[in-house]
Design a protein around this motif. Structure first.
Motif, PDB file in Angstrom:
ATOM      1  N   ALA A 288       0.825  -1.211   0.000  1.00 36.80           N
ATOM      2  CA  ALA A 288       0.000   0.000   0.000  1.00 36.80           C
ATOM      3  C   ALA A 288       0.856   1.257   0.000  1.00 36.80           C
ATOM      4  CB  ALA A 288      -0.959   0.008   1.186  1.00 36.80           C
ATOM      5  N   ASN A 289       1.887   1.244  -0.821  1.00 38.00           N
ATOM      6  CA  ASN A 289       2.756   2.413  -1.028  1.00 38.00           C
ATOM      7  C   ASN A 289       3.672   2.741   0.133  1.00 38.00           C
ATOM      8  OD1 ASN A 289       1.459   2.667  -3.406  1.00 38.00           O
ATOM      9  ND2 ASN A 289       0.449   4.587  -2.950  1.00 38.00           N
ATOM     10  N   THR A 290       3.585   1.991   1.248  1.00 37.96           N
ATOM     11  CA  THR A 290       4.384   2.424   2.389  1.00 37.96           C
ATOM     12  C   THR A 290       5.811   1.900   2.337  1.00 37.96           C
ATOM     13  OG1 THR A 290       3.660   0.543   3.674  1.00 37.96           O
ATOM     14  CG2 THR A 290       2.420   2.568   3.925  1.00 37.96           C
ATOM     15  N   GLU A 291       6.116   1.055   1.386  1.00 35.59           N
ATOM     16  CA  GLU A 291       7.489   0.581   1.256  1.00 35.59           C
ATOM     17  C   GLU A 291       7.870   0.559  -0.211  1.00 35.59           C
ATOM     18  OE1 GLU A 291       7.948  -3.194   3.178  1.00 35.59           O
ATOM     19  OE2 GLU A 291       7.158  -2.347   5.025  1.00 35.59           O
ATOM     20  N   GLY A 292       9.142   0.292  -0.445  1.00 38.91           N
ATOM     21  CA  GLY A 292       9.589   0.224  -1.830  1.00 38.91           C
ATOM     22  C   GLY A 292       9.871   1.590  -2.394  1.00 38.91           C
ATOM     23  N   GLY A 293       9.754   1.710  -3.710  1.00 44.82           N
ATOM     24  CA  GLY A 293      10.180   2.935  -4.376  1.00 44.82           C
ATOM     25  C   GLY A 293       9.022   3.790  -4.835  1.00 44.82           C
ATOM     26  N   ILE A 294       9.354   4.772  -5.644  1.00 42.41           N
ATOM     27  CA  ILE A 294       8.328   5.694  -6.098  1.00 42.41           C
ATOM     28  C   ILE A 294       8.379   5.866  -7.605  1.00 42.41           C
ATOM     29  CG2 ILE A 294       8.117   7.068  -4.012  1.00 42.41           C
ATOM     30  CD1 ILE A 294      10.133   8.959  -5.384  1.00 42.41           C
ATOM     31  N   PHE A 295       8.908   4.866  -8.294  1.00 45.88           N
ATOM     32  CA  PHE A 295       9.105   5.006  -9.731  1.00 45.88           C
ATOM     33  C   PHE A 295       7.846   5.421 -10.485  1.00 45.88           C
ATOM     34  CE2 PHE A 295       9.527   2.992 -13.965  1.00 45.88           C
ATOM     35  CZ  PHE A 295      10.521   3.812 -14.439  1.00 45.88           C
ATOM     36  N   PRO A 296       6.718   4.724 -10.292  1.00 41.97           N
ATOM     37  CA  PRO A 296       5.534   5.117 -11.078  1.00 41.97           C
ATOM     38  C   PRO A 296       5.065   6.525 -10.781  1.00 41.97           C
ATOM     39  CG  PRO A 296       5.031   3.280  -9.620  1.00 41.97           C
ATOM     40  CD  PRO A 296       6.458   3.570  -9.442  1.00 41.97           C
ATOM     41  N   ALA A 297       5.218   6.956  -9.518  1.00 42.14           N
ATOM     42  CA  ALA A 297       4.803   8.319  -9.188  1.00 42.14           C
ATOM     43  C   ALA A 297       5.673   9.328  -9.921  1.00 42.14           C
ATOM     44  CB  ALA A 297       4.878   8.541  -7.684  1.00 42.14           C
ATOM     45  N   MET A 298       6.963   9.012 -10.005  1.00 40.20           N
ATOM     46  CA  MET A 298       7.853   9.933 -10.708  1.00 40.20           C
ATOM     47  C   MET A 298       7.510  10.009 -12.175  1.00 40.20           C
ATOM     48  SD  MET A 298      11.663   9.622  -9.289  1.00 40.20           S
ATOM     49  CE  MET A 298      12.363   9.651 -10.892  1.00 40.20           C
ATOM     50  N   ILE A 299       7.328   8.826 -12.786  1.00 41.09           N
ATOM     51  CA  ILE A 299       7.006   8.809 -14.214  1.00 41.09           C
ATOM     52  C   ILE A 299       5.693   9.545 -14.456  1.00 41.09           C
ATOM     53  CG2 ILE A 299       6.354   7.307 -16.121  1.00 41.09           C
ATOM     54  CD1 ILE A 299       9.246   7.244 -15.625  1.00 41.09           C
ATOM     55  N   GLY A 300       4.713   9.290 -13.597  1.00 41.49           N
ATOM     56  CA  GLY A 300       3.423   9.952 -13.755  1.00 41.49           C
ATOM     57  C   GLY A 300       3.576  11.462 -13.711  1.00 41.49           C
ATOM     58  N   THR A 301       4.341  11.943 -12.717  1.00 42.49           N
ATOM     59  CA  THR A 301       4.546  13.387 -12.606  1.00 42.49           C
ATOM     60  C   THR A 301       5.199  13.931 -13.870  1.00 42.49           C
ATOM     61  OG1 THR A 301       4.970  12.972 -10.284  1.00 42.49           O
ATOM     62  CG2 THR A 301       5.445  15.152 -11.093  1.00 42.49           C
ATOM     63  N   ILE A 302       6.251  13.240 -14.319  1.00 40.70           N
ATOM     64  CA  ILE A 302       7.001  13.748 -15.471  1.00 40.70           C
ATOM     65  C   ILE A 302       6.115  13.796 -16.708  1.00 40.70           C
ATOM     66  CG2 ILE A 302       8.901  13.245 -17.034  1.00 40.70           C
ATOM     67  CD1 ILE A 302      10.393  12.124 -14.601  1.00 40.70           C
ATOM     68  N   VAL A 303       5.392  12.708 -16.963  1.00 36.26           N
ATOM     69  CA  VAL A 303       4.559  12.672 -18.167  1.00 36.26           C
ATOM     70  C   VAL A 303       3.492  13.752 -18.118  1.00 36.26           C
ATOM     71  CG1 VAL A 303       2.930  11.293 -19.473  1.00 36.26           C
ATOM     72  CG2 VAL A 303       4.964  10.246 -18.572  1.00 36.26           C
ATOM     73  N   MET A 304       2.856  13.883 -16.943  1.00 35.17           N
ATOM     74  CA  MET A 304       1.806  14.893 -16.822  1.00 35.17           C
ATOM     75  C   MET A 304       2.368  16.278 -17.087  1.00 35.17           C
ATOM     76  SD  MET A 304       0.325  17.297 -14.759  1.00 35.17           S
ATOM     77  CE  MET A 304       0.988  17.088 -13.133  1.00 35.17           C
ATOM     78  N   VAL A 305       3.535  16.540 -16.499  1.00 38.84           N
ATOM     79  CA  VAL A 305       4.117  17.876 -16.635  1.00 38.84           C
ATOM     80  C   VAL A 305       4.519  18.155 -18.079  1.00 38.84           C
ATOM     81  CG1 VAL A 305       6.209  19.116 -16.082  1.00 38.84           C
ATOM     82  CG2 VAL A 305       4.846  18.196 -14.269  1.00 38.84           C
ATOM     83  N   LEU A 306       5.089  17.147 -18.757  1.00 40.65           N
ATOM     84  CA  LEU A 306       5.496  17.354 -20.143  1.00 40.65           C
ATOM     85  C   LEU A 306       4.283  17.616 -21.025  1.00 40.65           C
ATOM     86  CD1 LEU A 306       8.368  14.801 -20.680  1.00 40.65           C
ATOM     87  CD2 LEU A 306       8.471  17.249 -20.293  1.00 40.65           C
ATOM     88  N   LEU A 307       3.250  16.830 -20.798  1.00 41.32           N
ATOM     89  CA  LEU A 307       2.031  17.007 -21.591  1.00 41.32           C
ATOM     90  C   LEU A 307       1.455  18.400 -21.367  1.00 41.32           C
ATOM     91  CD1 LEU A 307       0.808  14.951 -23.409  1.00 41.32           C
ATOM     92  CD2 LEU A 307      -0.859  14.412 -21.667  1.00 41.32           C
ATOM     93  N   MET A 308       1.494  18.821 -20.102  1.00 41.24           N
ATOM     94  CA  MET A 308       1.004  20.159 -19.790  1.00 41.24           C
ATOM     95  C   MET A 308       1.815  21.207 -20.536  1.00 41.24           C
ATOM     96  SD  MET A 308       1.666  22.260 -16.431  1.00 41.24           S
ATOM     97  CE  MET A 308       3.221  22.689 -17.142  1.00 41.24           C
TER      98      MET A 308
END
Lengths: 546, 292
Positions: A288-308
């Motif tokens: 439930a997101n409390t462990e591990g990494g944040i890769f998908p969140a980073m990719i999501g942010t980057i893609v959203m920002v580029l599209l914007m």
């Protein structure tokens, strides 16, 4: 003293102190985030000691020191003593049920500072960390009990397990995902044909054959994955003695990595630190997101920002050019200016509900009815998604781009424009060939500021497309490569979600600090970049004017 | 909020009027850096770090409000008693730097006072005392926490607009006043502030508009209790946070959905009025300076 007060000197001192208060606040905030964020990656020492007290049975506690604070205890005689309390992260969630335990230093037997030599920490895919000592290692029926040998063997097996895990992941996620998508597409095709009313038996048999084909590949993949899973099961298992004397068996298949923090040298710790940062950035989240990494969140942010950026650049730049170069100064232009400044002040959440009401339900709904009618009632574009999120963000950051582009345009000396016109260029040519290239740094500044704003904004995104856990990345290798209708993850929302909505807030806090640190670093560096571009720009035009 | 406005304005006054160029060059971006910090991070810190700390050291936080100003003034007076050799080392423009350790010390000192004060006046537990003796309910995530966090988020907005307004006051006005024998502060109060007052007003309006619409900090650091009273120590919920909470759950075109849109409209009008006011005042001010 009176004269001093009359002159207002004390006010000067007060105002000076407010400046320093602000500076201290900023710097200490940044320092705190960096400290707490980076501490997440450092291998913490593992303590081991006995506790016993009047109402507590003697128990052995083993774990990382998470936090300590002093509690005031007033004794009957009236004397007060400060008793340090420690919050110990014990791990072994599957055994103890909880991760953390408060321990009063009064109950600690012996010294708190004794580090348990050879203590092992194992990070698992499920149930968090294990703290304990090596007891034995079993592989193919052979059991070793020498700790050193266990260590080397475990290392080898974990590496193998990791490779298997990656292989399984790639098949399940990409290959099987592709097949699933293809089958889904077939279903849509059939539905489409049925609606049109020309669903012939030939089509039916063709679709049936294709489906059978896909299903065959799917089954083949399943078999392949099963083989890998079986291999994973045979990697052996390690047994650890945990703090209450119990033997905890951990199959190697469940191990992410293990380390012995108390035996590490400083250099090893540093190595661990950097590899932990690498994992954090490149791994998927777990539990439930409390462990591990944040890769998908980073990719999501980057893609959203580029599209914007793609949406906002033409809109903002064209608007700014019109207002600066073509529009006549007057009431209308003043009104437009005021409304643009107003747009900058509108709360972001209002943009969010606008995006939800207008983009998602009205525009998205009609797109669905027109082009994706066969998929209804399940919506394609009529639901929050990447496209709508980036459009909403584009609206939100539009004033930033306009204002900064306009400022850039106004800094370009009139003489250059007149020169262009005098040589016979039309106004549009002058703007396109002379003015715009010179204004690019200003446009860049505006874009960077817009990106920084969009990366940090959360409230509107919550309404138009960000989710806690997106099953797929918004970009992948399947055509059309960018999936505008997908929901996505976002760093800022990740912070909110893990920090406030997760089942195990205490354990997740270091991760949230680490995520915040990453976000702050991204945004601050973007801003610094924008500032330095702006300063260079100013220098450049000073030379031109002089 | 109340805590941010004086800090931001006073800081801006000092930065624009007294500070030397070198220091100003790095102080200004540092403070404006806060504007770039995502509010979600501020909200997270307010909710998970500041709230529990404030609960533990409640008297300390109140002591801050008294100790810091008094301490600063005492320090300032003490400074004039020091021998000239030391005093001249720190020019007026660098005083803010001098104050950094002082402020840190005072902050630390009032936090240290927290526990003794609790023992002396509140029977060892101010929370307990508030609830039982003063009859005030106390939630951990309360309006005060938000006040601090939000104030922090608003400082840069107010600061930078005010600073610009003061910095743009023509120097010959200042020089004239100083030549007539007024002290630095008297010049500031009598000449500079009245000239810059529209700018300061619009800064406060802008800050206020931003505060009204701020979502994430309130969402994360307040208790989001729908029922509230005029009590600093209880949770609260604002229009913006309410939208963020309920919008995803409202069915499309239900009356709930429409009410939420209405709330959005109200929010929009609020900020629209504040922003337009600020903008009009600013434009008028610009024309006025044109004539000076």
């Amino acid at each position: 003293m009176k004269e001093w007060l009359n002159k207002g000197e004390h006010w000067i001192w007060l105002s000076a102190s407010t400046v320093s208060i602000s500076v201290v606040l900023v710097l200490s905030l940044l320092a705190m985030i960096s400290y707490k964020g980076l501490a997440h990656f450092w291998p913490h020492p593992v303590y081991e000691f006995n506790i016993s007290g009047p109402n507590i049975e003697t128990t052995r506690v083993m774990g990382e020191l998470h936090e300590s604070k002093n509690k005031v205890v007033v004794e009957k005689s009236g004397t007060k003593t400060l008793i340090p309390q420690y919050l110990i992260k014990m791990g072994n969630r599957d055994v103890f049920g909880i991760d953390f335990k408060w321990v009063s230093s009064k109950n600690v037997q012996g010294k708190m500072e004794t580090l348990a030599k050879d203590a092992v920490v194992i990070e698992r895919y499920e149930y968090g960390n294990v703290y304990g000592h090596f007891s034995s290692f079993t592989l193919n029926g052979k059991t070793t009990t020498d700790p050193k040998q266990i260590r080397t063997e475990l290392q080898a097996q974990v590496a193998k397990g990791k490779a298997l895990h990656a292989a399984i992941n790639s098949i399940e996620k990409y290959d099987m995902g592709t097949v699933n998508k293809q089958i889904e597409n077939l279903r849509f095709e059939e539905k489409k044909l049925r609606i049109k009313g020309n669903f012939t038996p030939a089509d039916e048999s063709r679709i049936k054959a294709e489906r059978a084909e896909f299903q065959k590949t799917f089954v083949a993949y399943q078999v392949e994955v099963k083989v890998l899973y079986d291999q994973k099961e045979t990697l052996g298992e390690v047994a650890l003695t945990i703090s209450n004397g119990q033997i905890l068996r951990v199959p190697v298949a469940k191990v992410v990595q293990f380390w012995q923090p108390n035996n590490m040298s400083y250099v090893e710790k540093l190595g661990f630190f950097f590899s932990a940062i690498g994992h954090f950035i490149s791994d998927d989240p777990r539990e439930a997101n409390t462990e591990g990494g944040i890769f998908p969140a980073m990719i999501g942010t980057i893609v959203m920002v580029l599209l914007m950026t793609v949406f906002v650049t033409p809109m903002g730049v064209v608007a700014a050019i019109y207002m600066r170069e073509y529009a006549k100064d007057g009431v209308v232009l003043r009104l437009v200016r005021i409304s643009i400044n107003n747009l900058a002040g509108v709360p972001s959440i209002v943009f969010g509900i606008f995006g939800l009401g207008f983009f998602v339900y009205i525009i998205g709904g009609s797109i669905d009815e027109l082009f994706y009618g066969y998929a209804l009632p399940s919506p394609t574009f009529g639901t929050p998604g990447l496209l709508w999120a980036s459009l909403t963000m584009a609206l939100l950051t539009l004033p930033v781009v306009i204002v900064s582009t306009e400022e850039g345009l106004s800094r370009i000396p009139m003489a250059l424009r007149e020169g262009g016109l005098a040589l016979g260029a039309t106004k549009a040519e002058t703007i396109w060939k002379i003015v715009l290239p010179m204004a690019t740094p200003a446009i860049m500044t505006g874009l960077i500021l817009a990106i920084a704003r969009a990366a940090g904004e959360v409230a509107p995104l919550m309404l138009v497309g960000v989710v806690k856990l997106a099953p797929e990345l918004p970009i992948d290798t399947m055509a059309p490569f960018i999936h505008l209708e997908n929901k996505f993850m976002h760093l800022g929302f990740h912070i909110y979600d893990v920090g406030f909505q997760s089942p195990n807030v205490e354990a997740a806090q270091p991760l949230v600090y680490a995520t915040s640190l990453l976000l702050v670093i991204i945004i601050v560096s973007l801003n610094l970049g924008a500032i330095s571009i702006r300063n260079r720009l100013r220098e450049k035009y000073k030379a031109l004017e002089g | 909020m109340l805590f941010a406005v004086p800090i931001a304005i006073l800081a801006a006054v000092f930065t624009a009027f007294f500070m030397d160029k070198q220091t100003r060059q790095w102080i200004k971006p540092t403070i404006e850096m806060i504007e770039a910090l995502p509010t979600v991070i501020l909200g997270f810190l307010a909710g998970l770090w500041l709230a529990p700390h404030m609960e533990q050291n409640l008297p300390g936080f109140f002591a801050l409000l008294i100790v810091v100003p008094v301490g600063v003034i005492v320090f300032g007076y003490g400074w004039t008693r020091l021998p000239k050799a030391i005093r001249n080392r720190v020019p007026l423009g660098k005083r803010a730097l001098l104050m950094i350790p002082v402020v840190v010390f005072l902050g630390w000192f009032s936090m240290q006072m927290s526990i003794p004060m609790e023992d002396a006046w509140f029977n060892g537990d101010m929370r307990h005392w508030l609830t039982f003796s003063a009859g005030i309910d106390f939630d951990q995530r309360n309006a005060m926490v938000i006040g601090f966090a939000m104030g922090f988020a608003l400082i840069p907005t107010i600061f930078s607009v005010t600073e610009d307004a003061i910095y743009n006051v023509p120097t010959y006005l200042v020089n004239g006043s100083l030549a007539l024998g007024a002290s630095g502060w008297q010049t500031l109060i009598g000449v500079v502030i009245p000239t810059a007052s529209p700018g300061i007003f619009s800064a406060v309006m802008l800050g206020f508009g931003r505060g009204v619409g701020e979502t994430m900090i309130v969402l994360m650091a307040s208790g989001n209790t729908p029922l509230m009273e005029m009590n600093l120590f209880e949770g609260m919920r604002t229009l913006a946070a309410n939208l963020a909470i309920e919008m995803p759950e409202a069915a499309v075109s239900s009356s709930h959905y429409r009410v939420l849109f209405l709330a959005g409209l109200v929010l929009f009008i609020f900020t629209f009025v504040f922003n337009t006011l600020a903008e009009v005042v600013r434009q008028r001010m610009r024309r006025k300076y044109g004539s000076l």
